[in-house]
Write an enzyme that holds these catalytic residues in place. Sequence first.
Site, PDB file in Angstrom:
ATOM      1  N   LEU A  49     -10.050 -15.884 -11.417  1.00 22.46           N
ATOM      2  CA  LEU A  49     -11.226 -15.837 -12.290  1.00 22.46           C
ATOM      3  C   LEU A  49     -11.883 -14.458 -12.270  1.00 22.46           C
ATOM      4  O   LEU A  49     -12.872 -14.228 -12.950  1.00 22.46           O
ATOM      5  CB  LEU A  49     -12.275 -16.858 -11.832  1.00 22.46           C
ATOM      6  CG  LEU A  49     -11.954 -18.319 -12.079  1.00 22.46           C
ATOM      7  CD1 LEU A  49     -13.149 -19.169 -11.664  1.00 22.46           C
ATOM      8  CD2 LEU A  49     -11.630 -18.563 -13.542  1.00 22.46           C
ATOM      9  N   ILE A  93      -7.791 -26.690   1.569  1.00 25.21           N
ATOM     10  CA  ILE A  93      -7.907 -27.020   2.993  1.00 25.21           C
ATOM     11  C   ILE A  93      -8.012 -25.756   3.847  1.00 25.21           C
ATOM     12  O   ILE A  93      -8.849 -25.651   4.736  1.00 25.21           O
ATOM     13  CB  ILE A  93      -6.699 -27.872   3.445  1.00 25.21           C
ATOM     14  CG1 ILE A  93      -6.816 -29.264   2.841  1.00 25.21           C
ATOM     15  CG2 ILE A  93      -6.636 -27.951   4.978  1.00 25.21           C
ATOM     16  CD1 ILE A  93      -5.661 -30.177   3.142  1.00 25.21           C
ATOM     17  N   GLY A 145       8.882   0.169  -4.670  1.00 25.75           N
ATOM     18  CA  GLY A 145       9.618  -1.083  -4.514  1.00 25.75           C
ATOM     19  C   GLY A 145      10.463  -1.086  -3.258  1.00 25.75           C
ATOM     20  O   GLY A 145      10.485  -0.125  -2.492  1.00 25.75           O
ATOM     21  N   CYS A 182       6.833   6.785  -4.757  1.00 28.73           N
ATOM     22  CA  CYS A 182       7.455   6.269  -3.541  1.00 28.73           C
ATOM     23  C   CYS A 182       8.933   5.928  -3.787  1.00 28.73           C
ATOM     24  O   CYS A 182       9.755   6.836  -3.842  1.00 28.73           O
ATOM     25  CB  CYS A 182       6.651   5.093  -2.993  1.00 28.73           C
ATOM     26  SG  CYS A 182       6.935   4.862  -1.229  1.00 28.73           S
ATOM     27  N   GLY A 226      10.205   5.194  -6.492  1.00 32.78           N
ATOM     28  CA  GLY A 226      10.494   5.913  -7.733  1.00 32.78           C
ATOM     29  C   GLY A 226      10.874   7.361  -7.456  1.00 32.78           C
ATOM     30  O   GLY A 226      11.749   7.937  -8.108  1.00 32.78           O
ATOM     31  N   MET A 227      10.210   7.977  -6.478  1.00 33.79           N
ATOM     32  CA  MET A 227      10.526   9.356  -6.081  1.00 33.79           C
ATOM     33  C   MET A 227      11.866   9.381  -5.351  1.00 33.79           C
ATOM     34  O   MET A 227      12.709  10.239  -5.599  1.00 33.79           O
ATOM     35  CB  MET A 227       9.411   9.881  -5.178  1.00 33.79           C
ATOM     36  CG  MET A 227       9.667  11.242  -4.578  1.00 33.79           C
ATOM     37  SD  MET A 227      10.375  11.135  -2.908  1.00 33.79           S
ATOM     38  CE  MET A 227       9.760  12.669  -2.214  1.00 33.79           C
ATOM     39  N   HIS A 251       1.437   7.236  -2.252  1.00 35.29           N
ATOM     40  CA  HIS A 251       0.886   6.465  -3.368  1.00 35.29           C
ATOM     41  C   HIS A 251      -0.457   7.062  -3.773  1.00 35.29           C
ATOM     42  O   HIS A 251      -1.494   6.660  -3.236  1.00 35.29           O
ATOM     43  CB  HIS A 251       0.662   5.013  -2.955  1.00 35.29           C
ATOM     44  CG  HIS A 251       1.919   4.270  -2.627  1.00 35.29           C
ATOM     45  ND1 HIS A 251       2.444   3.314  -3.455  1.00 35.29           N
ATOM     46  CD2 HIS A 251       2.759   4.362  -1.567  1.00 35.29           C
ATOM     47  CE1 HIS A 251       3.557   2.828  -2.914  1.00 35.29           C
ATOM     48  NE2 HIS A 251       3.778   3.445  -1.765  1.00 35.29           N
ATOM     49  N   GLU A 271      -2.036   6.543  -6.351  1.00 36.81           N
ATOM     50  CA  GLU A 271      -2.866   5.572  -7.079  1.00 36.81           C
ATOM     51  C   GLU A 271      -3.941   4.928  -6.206  1.00 36.81           C
ATOM     52  O   GLU A 271      -4.992   4.530  -6.707  1.00 36.81           O
ATOM     53  CB  GLU A 271      -1.981   4.470  -7.710  1.00 36.81           C
ATOM     54  CG  GLU A 271      -1.270   3.526  -6.752  1.00 36.81           C
ATOM     55  CD  GLU A 271       0.080   4.032  -6.269  1.00 36.81           C
ATOM     56  OE1 GLU A 271       0.355   5.240  -6.424  1.00 36.81           O
ATOM     57  OE2 GLU A 271       0.858   3.232  -5.723  1.00 36.81           O
TER      58      GLU A 271
HETATM   59  N1  GLN Z   1      11.544   0.957  -0.030  1.00 40.05           N
HETATM   60  C1  GLN Z   1      11.127   2.299   0.168  1.00 40.05           C
HETATM   61  C2  GLN Z   1      10.836   2.617   1.623  1.00 40.05           C
HETATM   62  O1  GLN Z   1      10.589   1.736   2.408  1.00 40.05           O
HETATM   63  C3  GLN Z   1       9.942   2.644  -0.705  1.00 40.05           C
HETATM   64  C4  GLN Z   1       8.712   1.833  -0.426  1.00 40.05           C
HETATM   65  C5  GLN Z   1       7.701   1.936  -1.527  1.00 40.05           C
HETATM   66  O2  GLN Z   1       8.036   2.235  -2.678  1.00 40.05           O
HETATM   67  N2  GLN Z   1       6.453   1.634  -1.242  1.00 40.05           N
HETATM   68  O3  GLN Z   1      10.838   3.748   2.017  1.00 40.05           O
END
Ligand code: GLN
Length: 558
Positions: A15, A149, A357, A384, A386-387, A510, A512
């Site tokens: 919400l 609960i 990821g 991360c 992605g890099m 990160h 962000e």
């Molecule tokens: N899986 C990658 C690592 O553990 C990147 C982690 C992430 O993107 N936060 O280094």
Amino acid sequence: MTKYIFVTGGVASALGKGIVSASIGRLLKSRGLRVTLLKFDPYVNVDAGTMNPYQHGEVFVTEDGAETDMDLGHYERFIDENLTRDNNVTTGKIYFSVISRERRGEYLGATVQIIPHVTNEIKEAIREVGRKAQADVVIVEVGGTVGDIEGLPFLEAIRQFRHNVGEENVMYIHVSLVPYLKTVGELKTKPTQHSVKELRSIGIQPDVIVCRTELPLQRSIKEKIALFCDVPLEAVIQAIDVETIYEVPLILEEEGLTDIIVRRLGISCGEPRLEEWRELVNRIKNPHHEVTIALVGKYMGGGDTYVSIVEALHHGGIANRTKVKILKVDSEDLERLDDSGIAARLGGCDGVLVAPGFGDRGVEGKVKAIKFCREHDVPFFGVCYGMQWAVVEFARNVCGLHGANTTEVDPHTPYPVIDLLPEQKGVTEKGGTMRLGSFPCRIEPGSLAFQAYQEEVVFERHRHRYEVNNAYLPLLTSKGLRVSGVYPEKNLAEIIELPGHTWFLGTQFHAEYRSRPNAPHPLYREFIRAALYQARRRKAVKEEAIRGREQYVMRDEP
Ligand code: GLN
């Protein structure tokens, strides 16, 4: 004397209780008060770090390296302050502490029970955040929905708390849903009545009811809620759907919520200073430009799996007076596409962000997206994972290291360009054992990163286990990859770039997590600026093509 506001939720989850709590924080801060926020999460995990983001949204990382509930991200963005591991408390954390105490013999002789031992531990957590932040007001959000609960010990603790610190120092705000039934054309108050009844059955009488609604609440609806839930009419607050979450403090202020809080708690404070916030919302609602960013990741089902990234992109938009449209792209879908399929999918975007990821699902789709950006000069931001995949892509397709990989996905790769540090190799436990929290990063002058930060040393938050393998750096850099940010102590690559490309940058950290609507993160600001440039370039190419066609038609026509 510290004052306490407890926020509970009724009827349904999602919400926006977190946004309401964060907004209350902003409103009280705007009156010159010192505030802090605490989130209780009734699950048994010690922290959010071991959970899939589909469960409760993204994992938010604090400066001190705690893996917390995503609401802490909203809190930080709204009150514009850094929080700590103490600001998120789960059932798991409470039990962990109670059981450890029991083993140490601290309760010797006693039967350890939910009441008082668990509830005492919860109450101590509340006092602790207030003390540490020297707060005038502590806002405590109880996760979950009243009636669950697992939430009971927390509700019992906040009930007792009033008894302990005095009625005049505590107030309860219940966030509920007033659904609109299309078939009868009516807003319905019954779910709210039931949820308040449930709350009262455990001894908590709300002082204020915040009603989430799609449509304005007529006076008769408010009167009904006031009567059945036993609150004054003006304490029935309408929280109607808004265009941007940053508008929520303004609509709550307009409904008189802060006045009610201040009066109820007997706080003396100044007038609200919301000019800056109003200007911010005004900027968001009146952009001059627009860009489309593809967000490539594997957690695309749920709405909140990348919330800090999505917000940081919008902040980058605020800085550039640009509306940022986000196209969510499932990296697994990209795996099946060939080059022209990828171009068709991503070609309409002005920038591509490849998300963080773990694991192998969808990673080859990420590689394809990165390759597309590198080869077509499309602004790229790798965060991360992605890099890390930008480094793998470069190793494979530019350095010719076929089969290059991260050892996270292929432990037997011939070219482990992303690998574990020796100190991570012996780690077997998964909870809280990654490289977590804030670390310094030295920025190389003359780089895109430096252009953004204008600073030589910055601090950014991390959450990963793997790192760029320094053994491959001589080759990678000789082929044109630039390491523009380094963690000096261990000489780890934290930022990579591709000189010659318009904007191609990846960060091991990160960024962000540190972005705020009133202080957009420099890297996100610059990424959106590059996307804006790309949008203009795409438009020019399109106009050129149209002009070309016109000329062609003119020449051919008799
Ligand atoms: N899986 C990658 C690592 O553990 C990147 C982690 C992430 O993107 N936060 O280094």
